[in-house]
Design a protein around this motif. Structure first.
Motif, PDB file in Angstrom:
ATOM      1  N   MET A   1       0.859  -1.196   0.000  1.00 41.70           N
ATOM      2  CA  MET A   1       0.000   0.000   0.000  1.00 41.70           C
ATOM      3  C   MET A   1       0.891   1.241   0.000  1.00 41.70           C
ATOM      4  SD  MET A   1      -2.809   1.230   2.812  1.00 41.70           S
ATOM      5  CE  MET A   1      -3.943  -0.053   2.387  1.00 41.70           C
ATOM      6  N   VAL A   2       0.544   2.193  -0.860  1.00 45.97           N
ATOM      7  CA  VAL A   2       1.305   3.438  -0.882  1.00 45.97           C
ATOM      8  C   VAL A   2       0.762   4.375   0.175  1.00 45.97           C
ATOM      9  CG1 VAL A   2       1.857   3.251  -3.311  1.00 45.97           C
ATOM     10  CG2 VAL A   2      -0.201   4.460  -2.634  1.00 45.97           C
ATOM     11  N   GLU A   3       1.645   5.161   0.719  1.00 38.91           N
ATOM     12  CA  GLU A   3       1.218   6.159   1.700  1.00 38.91           C
ATOM     13  C   GLU A   3       0.573   7.323   0.972  1.00 38.91           C
ATOM     14  OE1 GLU A   3       3.217   8.911   5.198  1.00 38.91           O
ATOM     15  OE2 GLU A   3       4.438   7.559   3.989  1.00 38.91           O
ATOM     16  N   THR A   4      -0.577   7.773   1.413  1.00 41.23           N
ATOM     17  CA  THR A   4      -1.241   8.908   0.786  1.00 41.23           C
ATOM     18  C   THR A   4      -1.235  10.084   1.726  1.00 41.23           C
ATOM     19  OG1 THR A   4      -3.395   8.211   1.587  1.00 41.23           O
ATOM     20  CG2 THR A   4      -2.721   7.419  -0.575  1.00 41.23           C
ATOM     21  N   ASP A   5      -1.370  11.251   1.139  1.00 43.80           N
ATOM     22  CA  ASP A   5      -1.324  12.484   1.912  1.00 43.80           C
ATOM     23  C   ASP A   5      -2.747  12.976   2.133  1.00 43.80           C
ATOM     24  OD1 ASP A   5      -0.595  14.794   3.129  1.00 43.80           O
ATOM     25  OD2 ASP A   5      -0.241  15.880   1.248  1.00 43.80           O
ATOM     26  N   ASP A   6      -3.303  12.742   3.293  1.00 43.19           N
ATOM     27  CA  ASP A   6      -4.653  13.187   3.582  1.00 43.19           C
ATOM     28  C   ASP A   6      -4.703  14.142   4.766  1.00 43.19           C
ATOM     29  OD1 ASP A   6      -3.985  11.409   5.520  1.00 43.19           O
ATOM     30  OD2 ASP A   6      -5.650  10.006   5.172  1.00 43.19           O
ATOM     31  N   ARG A   7      -3.554  14.772   5.043  1.00 41.37           N
ATOM     32  CA  ARG A   7      -3.520  15.721   6.152  1.00 41.37           C
ATOM     33  C   ARG A   7      -4.236  17.015   5.793  1.00 41.37           C
ATOM     34  NH1 ARG A   7       2.763  16.138   6.965  1.00 41.37           N
ATOM     35  NH2 ARG A   7       2.581  16.098   4.695  1.00 41.37           N
ATOM     36  N   PRO A   8      -4.941  17.635   6.735  1.00 45.78           N
ATOM     37  CA  PRO A   8      -5.621  18.899   6.426  1.00 45.78           C
ATOM     38  C   PRO A   8      -4.619  19.997   6.118  1.00 45.78           C
ATOM     39  CG  PRO A   8      -5.684  18.446   8.786  1.00 45.78           C
ATOM     40  CD  PRO A   8      -5.131  17.210   8.142  1.00 45.78           C
ATOM     41  N   ILE A   9      -4.985  20.808   5.153  1.00 51.44           N
ATOM     42  CA  ILE A   9      -4.089  21.887   4.717  1.00 51.44           C
ATOM     43  C   ILE A   9      -4.600  23.245   5.168  1.00 51.44           C
ATOM     44  CG2 ILE A   9      -3.055  22.966   2.681  1.00 51.44           C
ATOM     45  CD1 ILE A   9      -2.000  20.227   3.365  1.00 51.44           C
ATOM     46  N   GLY A  10      -5.882  23.362   5.434  1.00 50.93           N
ATOM     47  CA  GLY A  10      -6.419  24.658   5.805  1.00 50.93           C
ATOM     48  C   GLY A  10      -6.937  25.393   4.600  1.00 50.93           C
ATOM     49  N   PRO A  11      -7.144  26.724   4.679  1.00 53.38           N
ATOM     50  CA  PRO A  11      -7.703  27.490   3.568  1.00 53.38           C
ATOM     51  C   PRO A  11      -6.815  27.399   2.337  1.00 53.38           C
ATOM     52  CG  PRO A  11      -6.796  28.940   5.249  1.00 53.38           C
ATOM     53  CD  PRO A  11      -6.790  27.578   5.824  1.00 53.38           C
ATOM     54  N   ALA A  12      -7.431  27.574   1.161  1.00 50.12           N
ATOM     55  CA  ALA A  12      -6.710  27.397  -0.098  1.00 50.12           C
ATOM     56  C   ALA A  12      -5.459  28.259  -0.152  1.00 50.12           C
ATOM     57  CB  ALA A  12      -7.625  27.731  -1.274  1.00 50.12           C
ATOM     58  N   VAL A  13      -5.615  29.564  -0.151  1.00 52.91           N
ATOM     59  CA  VAL A  13      -4.488  30.494  -0.151  1.00 52.91           C
ATOM     60  C   VAL A  13      -4.972  31.793   0.467  1.00 52.91           C
ATOM     61  CG1 VAL A  13      -2.874  31.827  -1.570  1.00 52.91           C
ATOM     62  CG2 VAL A  13      -3.448  29.524  -2.252  1.00 52.91           C
ATOM     63  N   PRO A  76      -0.175   9.396  -4.001  1.00 51.11           N
ATOM     64  CA  PRO A  76       0.967   8.958  -3.185  1.00 51.11           C
ATOM     65  C   PRO A  76       1.742  10.152  -2.627  1.00 51.11           C
ATOM     66  CG  PRO A  76       0.898   7.777  -5.271  1.00 51.11           C
ATOM     67  CD  PRO A  76      -0.106   8.880  -5.374  1.00 51.11           C
ATOM     68  N   TYR A  77       2.225   9.986  -1.428  1.00 45.05           N
ATOM     69  CA  TYR A  77       3.014  11.032  -0.776  1.00 45.05           C
ATOM     70  C   TYR A  77       4.457  10.573  -0.737  1.00 45.05           C
ATOM     71  CZ  TYR A  77       4.440  14.396   2.808  1.00 45.05           C
ATOM     72  OH  TYR A  77       5.069  15.403   3.515  1.00 45.05           O
ATOM     73  N   ASP A  78       5.342  11.251  -1.469  1.00 49.55           N
ATOM     74  CA  ASP A  78       6.744  10.868  -1.579  1.00 49.55           C
ATOM     75  C   ASP A  78       6.875   9.397  -1.979  1.00 49.55           C
ATOM     76  OD1 ASP A  78       9.477  10.930  -1.532  1.00 49.55           O
ATOM     77  OD2 ASP A  78       9.645  10.914   0.651  1.00 49.55           O
ATOM     78  N   PRO A  79       6.367   9.024  -3.159  1.00 50.81           N
ATOM     79  CA  PRO A  79       6.290   7.614  -3.533  1.00 50.81           C
ATOM     80  C   PRO A  79       7.652   6.930  -3.674  1.00 50.81           C
ATOM     81  CG  PRO A  79       5.799   9.010  -5.416  1.00 50.81           C
ATOM     82  CD  PRO A  79       5.828   9.906  -4.222  1.00 50.81           C
ATOM     83  N   LEU A  80       8.738   7.710  -3.904  1.00 48.78           N
ATOM     84  CA  LEU A  80      10.060   7.111  -4.096  1.00 48.78           C
ATOM     85  C   LEU A  80      10.948   7.230  -2.863  1.00 48.78           C
ATOM     86  CD1 LEU A  80      10.941   8.474  -7.676  1.00 48.78           C
ATOM     87  CD2 LEU A  80       9.521   6.513  -7.049  1.00 48.78           C
ATOM     88  N   ASP A  81      10.419   7.844  -1.782  1.00 44.81           N
ATOM     89  CA  ASP A  81      11.284   8.180  -0.629  1.00 44.81           C
ATOM     90  C   ASP A  81      12.529   8.917  -1.129  1.00 44.81           C
ATOM     91  OD1 ASP A  81       9.669   7.085   1.381  1.00 44.81           O
ATOM     92  OD2 ASP A  81      10.428   5.073   0.946  1.00 44.81           O
ATOM     93  N   PHE A  82      12.288   9.926  -1.925  1.00 50.99           N
ATOM     94  CA  PHE A  82      13.355  10.598  -2.667  1.00 50.99           C
ATOM     95  C   PHE A  82      14.155  11.532  -1.755  1.00 50.99           C
ATOM     96  CE2 PHE A  82      15.338  13.521  -5.592  1.00 50.99           C
ATOM     97  CZ  PHE A  82      15.592  12.770  -6.720  1.00 50.99           C
ATOM     98  N   VAL A  83      15.475  11.490  -1.914  1.00 54.22           N
ATOM     99  CA  VAL A  83      16.366  12.393  -1.185  1.00 54.22           C
ATOM    100  C   VAL A  83      17.439  12.875  -2.148  1.00 54.22           C
ATOM    101  CG1 VAL A  83      17.971  12.678   0.734  1.00 54.22           C
ATOM    102  CG2 VAL A  83      15.986  11.159   0.987  1.00 54.22           C
ATOM    103  N   ASP A  84      17.585  14.212  -2.242  1.00 56.57           N
ATOM    104  CA  ASP A  84      18.762  14.749  -2.936  1.00 56.57           C
ATOM    105  C   ASP A  84      19.608  15.441  -1.872  1.00 56.57           C
ATOM    106  OD1 ASP A  84      17.380  17.273  -2.676  1.00 56.57           O
ATOM    107  OD2 ASP A  84      16.331  16.814  -4.535  1.00 56.57           O
ATOM    108  N   SER A  85      19.748  16.754  -1.934  1.00 54.95           N
ATOM    109  CA  SER A  85      20.436  17.429  -0.837  1.00 54.95           C
ATOM    110  C   SER A  85      19.547  17.521   0.399  1.00 54.95           C
ATOM    111  CB  SER A  85      20.881  18.831  -1.270  1.00 54.95           C
ATOM    112  OG  SER A  85      19.742  19.609  -1.648  1.00 54.95           O
ATOM    113  N   ARG A  86      18.248  17.326   0.183  1.00 59.32           N
ATOM    114  CA  ARG A  86      17.278  17.310   1.273  1.00 59.32           C
ATOM    115  C   ARG A  86      16.195  16.289   0.951  1.00 59.32           C
ATOM    116  NH1 ARG A  86      14.791  23.025   1.492  1.00 59.32           N
ATOM    117  NH2 ARG A  86      13.633  22.089   3.224  1.00 59.32           N
ATOM    118  N   PRO A  87      15.545  15.739   1.953  1.00 58.44           N
ATOM    119  CA  PRO A  87      14.428  14.836   1.672  1.00 58.44           C
ATOM    120  C   PRO A  87      13.291  15.587   0.969  1.00 58.44           C
ATOM    121  CG  PRO A  87      15.187  14.577   3.933  1.00 58.44           C
ATOM    122  CD  PRO A  87      15.872  15.791   3.397  1.00 58.44           C
ATOM    123  N   TYR A  88      12.674  14.886   0.028  1.00 57.35           N
ATOM    124  CA  TYR A  88      11.537  15.457  -0.704  1.00 57.35           C
ATOM    125  C   TYR A  88      10.428  15.865   0.246  1.00 57.35           C
ATOM    126  CZ  TYR A  88       7.540  15.451  -3.992  1.00 57.35           C
ATOM    127  OH  TYR A  88       6.417  15.763  -4.717  1.00 57.35           O
TER     128      TYR A  88
END
Length: 587
Positions: A1-13, A76-88
């Motif tokens: 199962m892929v991790e999904t991002d369902d955290r609340p973000i709040g107002p649009a902008v 998916p939230y960070d589907p590759l667990d990607f890291v360059d100079s910083r984690p995605y």
């Protein structure tokens, strides 16, 4: 199962506060903040268009209070667990905190000048507006809503390309969004793109350039590879203005460069055309062609009603440099005409013009040759109305768009012939003409062609395979010019007047042959002496013909059009005259 991002973000902008002074990034002049905001973030000194957030785009485009947000499916939230100079994940969290957005786009239902629309707007502040899974899902969601509600889709692009941190899943978003727009094509739903600065990579190579109409802001840049990459790869220095809006317009890649102050009105024009075309497809009749014309013109006379004239004199009048051409008629015949540009391949041929406009409140796609009038420099720029392959491809693109939206096509023919230059031959001139003949034979909307001046050979026929062909009283239509015929058959160019008579290229002869259906009267001394009166007379004829054709179902239109052309040259009568065997013609 892929991790999904369902955290609340709040107002649009959150709306951004207006600062006291703003420095233009283009000319470096200081602009008072409130003045800059009133000018829609366009520099009053140099006209530079500053970048806007997705929220600002929606606020500027949509009618107040009309907006309803759309939510995409979880991604998916960070589907590759990607890291360059910083984690995605850190980059995502930072972008969210800075913008107040879940990802690099917003999608809503709303209205623009009262017309329903679905809008997806990208925001370059969020990781360079990159196309990842969340953006792809939101664009697809917007397309699905557009399909469900059967209303147009507007996509505002601003992106550096596909999101590297999501790897091949980001690449797949190009196919996902292209597929979503293909479904709108199949359903006959209008798609608009507003390209803003910058739009590159995977976005440019997918939904940004697949729209029916591509608008672009002044100075905005779009391309697949960026200038730096191109220069490093090829070792060549790019020309000034490469990949800018103006460059793209000249090279046939976009339909129009539109200033920010004109965007709402321009987008509303196309929404109105789409809605009117849909209403017409649902059975609303064309205004009665038998009634009194709004311009007060007299009804069009019957076929063959034109006065007999010396053939060579008719040729000379058809070529008069002041004779009204396509853009002249567009301005007099149609309301709210907007010219569209480009073949989306290489160029924008200035000899062919076209766009949507309203004839008596109903949309038509007007396409025609434009010679440029009496100004010699302008006539040269327009190639004297002789189209290049790009011109025929542009015409074909606009015809397909009209067919998609169920809008009739009106073509205005006025050309000595197709462009005879070596570049046109290298560009596939013969193929471009042939493709138009095939396309028009099966276009599922009414086609009315009008020979307003010269109808020269295949360059004319490429816009004239129609259900009904009209010709102006001083128009001509022929397989070759009289001069060319005289040089080949008489071996003497001076025999052109004799050839003109032998070719039977005038309106009365063409009517007798069945090549044209209706002769449109002109002012007594020619259309060039009264362009307004000439347009009024043509309007009367068009209203009548469109009223007859509009109610015909597509299969009957196509069948009768094909029967019309199949009959030419196959049914001589006993006395040797060519029978007018196509539907509706007198024998």
């Amino acid at each position: 199962m892929v991790e999904t991002d369902d955290r609340p973000i709040g107002p649009a902008v959150a709306r951004e506060p207006v600062t006291d002074w703003v420095r233009c990034t283009r000319c470096s002049e200081l602009v008072y903040g409130k003045r800059f905001a009133r000018a829609l973030h366009v520099c009053p000194d140099c006209g530079g268009h500053a970048r806007l957030t997705a929220r600002q785009r929606l606020d500027q485009l949509l009618d107040p209070g009309s907006e309803t947000a759309l939510e995409p499916a979880p991604t998916p939230y960070d589907p590759l667990d990607f890291v360059d100079s910083r984690p995605y994940r850190e980059r995502l969290a930072e972008a969210r905190a800075a913008t107040g957005m879940a990802d690099a786009a917003l999608a809503v239902r709303g209205r623009i000048e009262g017309h329903p629309v679905v809008v997806a707007a990208m925001d370059f502040r969020f990781l360079g507006g990159s196309l990842g899974c969340a953006v792809g899902a939101l664009i697809a969601r917007a397309a699905e809503e557009s399909l469900r509600e059967r209303v147009p889709l507007l996509i505002v692009t601003a992106s550096g390309g596909a999101r590297m941190q999501e790897g091949p899943l980001a690449l797949m978003q190009m196919a996902k969004t292209a597929q979503a727009l293909a479904e709108l094509d199949e359903a006959g739903i209008l798609v608009l793109t507003l390209v803003t600065d910058p739009t590159y990579g995977g976005v440019a190579a997918s939904f940004a350039t697949l729209a029916d109409v591509i608008l672009i802001e002044p100075g905005a840049r779009m391309g697949f590879a960026g200038p730096r990459v191109i220069e490093q790869t090829t070792g060549e220095r790019l020309p000034e203005g490469f990949q800018t809006a103006e460059f793209l317009l000249a090279h046939g890649m976009v339909d129009a460069v539109v200033s920010r102050a004109q965007l709402r009105r321009t987008v509303a024009h196309f929404l109105r055309v789409a809605q009117a075309g849909r209403d017409g497809a649902d059975g609303e009749p064309w205004p009665d062609g038998d009634g009194e014309d709004p311009a007060g013109a007299a009804p069009t006379g019957p076929p063959g009603a034109a006065r007999a004239r010396d053939p060579w004199e008719t040729v000379r009048l058809a070529r008069h440099p002041d004779r009204p051409s396509a853009l002249d008629y567009a301005g007099r015949l149609l309301e709210d005409f907007h010219e569209l540009h480009g073949d989306r391949l290489a160029a924008d041929c200035p000899a062919i013009v076209g766009g949507f406009g309203l004839l008596d409140g109903r949309p038509v796609m007007l396409i025609g040759h434009h010679k440029g009038g009496g100004d010699l420099d302008e006539r040269r720029r327009r190639h004297f109305g002789m189209a290049t392959p790009a011109g025929f491809r542009k015409a074909a693109r606009l015809m397909r768009l009209a067919a998609k939206l169920g809008v009739p096509v009106v073509t205005l023919v006025d050309t000595p012939g197709a462009n005879p230059g070596p570049d046109a031959e290298r560009g596939g001139q013969a193929v471009a003409i042939a493709e138009n003949l095939r396309l028009m034979s099966g276009l599922p909307v009414p086609i009315v062609a009008v020979v307003t001046g010269e109808g020269g050979s295949g360059g004319a026929l490429a816009l004239a395979v129609a259900d009904h062909v009209l010709i102006s009283e001083r128009g001509v239509y022929s397989v070759i010019s009289p001069e060319g015929c005289a040089a080949i058959l008489w071996k003497d160019p001076a025999a052109a007047p004799t050839a003109a008579a032998a070719l039977r290229m005038g309106p009365t002869e063409l009517s007798a042959l069945g090549v044209v259906d209706t002769i449109v009267p002109e002012p007594p001394d020619g259309a060039h002496t009264g362009p307004g009166e000439a347009a009024a007379l043509l309007r009367t004829a068009l209203r009548s013909v469109l009223a007859e054709l509009r109610h015909l179902p597509p299969d009957r239109l196509i069948r009768e059009r094909r029967n019309r052309y199949r009959a030419f040259g196959t049914a001589p009568t006993h006395d040797g005259e060519l029978a007018r065997a196509h539907p509706g013609a007198a024998s």
